[in-house]
Design a protein around this motif. Structure first.
Motif, PDB file in Angstrom:
ATOM      1  N   TYR A 197       5.676 -14.469  -9.448  1.00 41.99           N
ATOM      2  CA  TYR A 197       6.669 -14.387 -10.306  1.00 41.99           C
ATOM      3  C   TYR A 197       7.105 -12.663 -10.618  1.00 41.99           C
ATOM      4  N   ARG A 198       6.057 -11.887 -10.563  1.00 42.12           N
ATOM      5  CA  ARG A 198       6.190 -10.542 -10.750  1.00 42.12           C
ATOM      6  C   ARG A 198       6.808  -9.822  -9.429  1.00 42.12           C
ATOM      7  N   ALA A 199       6.433 -10.452  -7.985  1.00 43.06           N
ATOM      8  CA  ALA A 199       6.997 -10.003  -6.501  1.00 43.06           C
ATOM      9  C   ALA A 199       8.499 -10.527  -6.907  1.00 43.06           C
ATOM     10  N   VAL A 200       8.769 -11.718  -7.170  1.00 42.02           N
ATOM     11  CA  VAL A 200      10.289 -12.131  -7.129  1.00 42.02           C
ATOM     12  C   VAL A 200      10.776 -11.114  -7.999  1.00 42.02           C
ATOM     13  N   GLU A 201      10.535 -11.055  -9.322  1.00 41.68           N
ATOM     14  CA  GLU A 201      11.328 -10.228 -10.261  1.00 41.68           C
ATOM     15  C   GLU A 201      11.412  -9.052  -9.675  1.00 41.68           C
TER      16      GLU A 201
ATOM     17  N   PRO B  85      -5.956 -25.279  -3.979  1.00 43.40           N
ATOM     18  CA  PRO B  85      -7.357 -25.377  -3.592  1.00 43.40           C
ATOM     19  C   PRO B  85      -8.129 -24.092  -4.065  1.00 43.40           C
ATOM     20  N   HIS B  86      -9.455 -24.690  -4.477  1.00 41.57           N
ATOM     21  CA  HIS B  86     -10.370 -23.636  -4.834  1.00 41.57           C
ATOM     22  C   HIS B  86     -10.759 -22.331  -4.257  1.00 41.57           C
ATOM     23  N   ASP B  87     -10.390 -22.366  -2.824  1.00 41.92           N
ATOM     24  CA  ASP B  87     -10.821 -21.269  -1.972  1.00 41.92           C
ATOM     25  C   ASP B  87      -9.753 -20.075  -2.068  1.00 41.92           C
ATOM     26  N   PHE B  88      -8.495 -20.340  -2.811  1.00 39.62           N
ATOM     27  CA  PHE B  88      -7.523 -19.318  -3.149  1.00 39.62           C
ATOM     28  C   PHE B  88      -7.894 -18.725  -4.474  1.00 39.62           C
ATOM     29  N   PRO B  89      -7.328 -17.495  -4.978  1.00 40.02           N
ATOM     30  CA  PRO B  89      -7.633 -17.211  -6.252  1.00 40.02           C
ATOM     31  C   PRO B  89      -7.018 -18.215  -7.411  1.00 40.02           C
ATOM     32  N   LYS B  90      -7.417 -17.996  -8.611  1.00 39.21           N
ATOM     33  CA  LYS B  90      -7.176 -19.093  -9.671  1.00 39.21           C
ATOM     34  C   LYS B  90      -5.502 -19.262  -9.601  1.00 39.21           C
ATOM     35  N   TRP B  91      -5.248 -20.378 -10.113  1.00 38.45           N
ATOM     36  CA  TRP B  91      -3.762 -20.567  -9.791  1.00 38.45           C
ATOM     37  C   TRP B  91      -2.878 -19.751 -10.875  1.00 38.45           C
ATOM     38  N   SER B  92      -3.328 -19.446 -11.786  1.00 34.93           N
ATOM     39  CA  SER B  92      -2.494 -18.737 -12.827  1.00 34.93           C
ATOM     40  C   SER B  92      -2.239 -17.373 -12.378  1.00 34.93           C
ATOM     41  N   THR B  93      -3.221 -16.848 -11.549  1.00 31.69           N
ATOM     42  CA  THR B  93      -3.137 -15.492 -10.913  1.00 31.69           C
ATOM     43  C   THR B  93      -2.237 -15.384  -9.597  1.00 31.69           C
ATOM     44  N   VAL B  94      -2.207 -16.394  -9.113  1.00 30.74           N
ATOM     45  CA  VAL B  94      -1.214 -16.421  -7.805  1.00 30.74           C
ATOM     46  C   VAL B  94       0.045 -16.620  -8.483  1.00 30.74           C
ATOM     47  N   LYS B  95       0.188 -17.418  -9.506  1.00 27.87           N
ATOM     48  CA  LYS B  95       1.896 -17.603 -10.124  1.00 27.87           C
ATOM     49  C   LYS B  95       1.969 -16.559 -10.706  1.00 27.87           C
ATOM     50  N   SER B  96       1.287 -15.725 -11.539  1.00 23.52           N
ATOM     51  CA  SER B  96       1.814 -14.322 -11.905  1.00 23.52           C
ATOM     52  C   SER B  96       2.006 -13.388 -10.800  1.00 23.52           C
ATOM     53  N   PHE B  97       1.478 -13.448 -10.047  1.00 25.90           N
ATOM     54  CA  PHE B  97       1.732 -12.481  -8.704  1.00 25.90           C
ATOM     55  C   PHE B  97       3.002 -12.665  -8.224  1.00 25.90           C
TER      56      PHE B  97
ATOM     57  N   THR C  11       0.794  -1.094   0.060  1.00 24.65           N
ATOM     58  CA  THR C  11       0.190  -0.045   0.012  1.00 24.65           C
ATOM     59  C   THR C  11       0.897   1.284  -0.014  1.00 24.65           C
ATOM     60  N   GLY C  12       0.307   2.318  -0.268  1.00 31.25           N
ATOM     61  CA  GLY C  12       1.119   3.455  -0.263  1.00 31.25           C
ATOM     62  C   GLY C  12       1.665   4.061  -1.630  1.00 31.25           C
ATOM     63  N   GLU C  13       1.749   3.318  -2.423  1.00 34.52           N
ATOM     64  CA  GLU C  13       2.255   3.551  -3.735  1.00 34.52           C
ATOM     65  C   GLU C  13       1.361   2.891  -4.752  1.00 34.52           C
ATOM     66  N   LYS C  14       1.021   3.473  -5.911  1.00 34.05           N
ATOM     67  CA  LYS C  14       0.276   2.869  -6.946  1.00 34.05           C
ATOM     68  C   LYS C  14       1.385   2.049  -7.729  1.00 34.05           C
ATOM     69  N   ARG C  15       0.858   0.861  -8.059  1.00 31.36           N
ATOM     70  CA  ARG C  15       1.637  -0.011  -8.989  1.00 31.36           C
ATOM     71  C   ARG C  15       1.154   0.003 -10.646  1.00 31.36           C
ATOM     72  N   GLY C  16       1.107   1.289 -11.067  1.00 35.05           N
ATOM     73  CA  GLY C  16       0.444   1.227 -12.192  1.00 35.05           C
ATOM     74  C   GLY C  16      -0.929   1.422 -12.102  1.00 35.05           C
ATOM     75  N   ALA C  17      -1.855   1.129 -13.371  1.00 32.90           N
ATOM     76  CA  ALA C  17      -3.282   1.581 -13.040  1.00 32.90           C
ATOM     77  C   ALA C  17      -3.998   0.225 -12.974  1.00 32.90           C
TER      78      ALA C  17
END
Length: 132
Positions: free
Chosen positions: A68-72, A54-66, A20-26
């Motif tokens: 890898y972007r956080a690591v990068e 498990p299905h109570d988490f967001p879609k697996w591809s969304t989690v994976k993308s999040f 929070t506190g900073e906008k990460r793009g639009a």
């Protein structure tokens, strides 16, 4: 749903300012960052595949993308360091380690190895190729 790998409220308070506190793009995610982090921690703890999340988490591809972007971006490492510091302080230690111990057993073992071994692929004894 809570899992043993889920963030505690006090852990979330420590790392929340990183998100929070900073906008990460639009682009604004429809999933909470805490839920995404909990999903990655679940995968780390259980060793399951991305698609087996498990299905109570967001879609697996969304989690994976999040993840890898956080690591990068270095965000994942900053978050982990904050959590490690908290766990060290909670255990009554300094936030940062002051020394480390290296186990040299694996180095010693190499020098004590026999010079002749068995090459299973060729069904014959072979001389070791390393030099002392």
């Amino acid at each position: 749903m809570k899992y043993p790998s889920s963030l505690t409220t006090s852990q979330w308070r420590i790392i929340k300012p990183l998100f929070t506190g900073e906008k990460r793009g639009a682009h604004f995610s429809k999933h909470s960052k805490r839920k995404l982090i909990d999903a990655v921690f679940y995968i780390e703890k259980t060793g399951c595949q991305w698609r087996q999340l498990p299905h109570d988490f967001p879609k697996w591809s969304t989690v994976k993308s999040f993840y890898y972007r956080a690591v990068e971006s270095g965000l994942w490492e900053r978050m982990r360091m904050l959590l490690v510091e908290k766990s060290r302080v909670d255990a009554g230690r300094k936030a940062n380690p002051t020394y480390g111990i290296i186990d040299s057993q694996s180095t010693k073992t190499m020098y004590n190895a026999d010079e002749i071994g068995f090459d299973g692929g060729k069904n014959e004894r072979a001389k070791a190729s390393y030099s002392r």
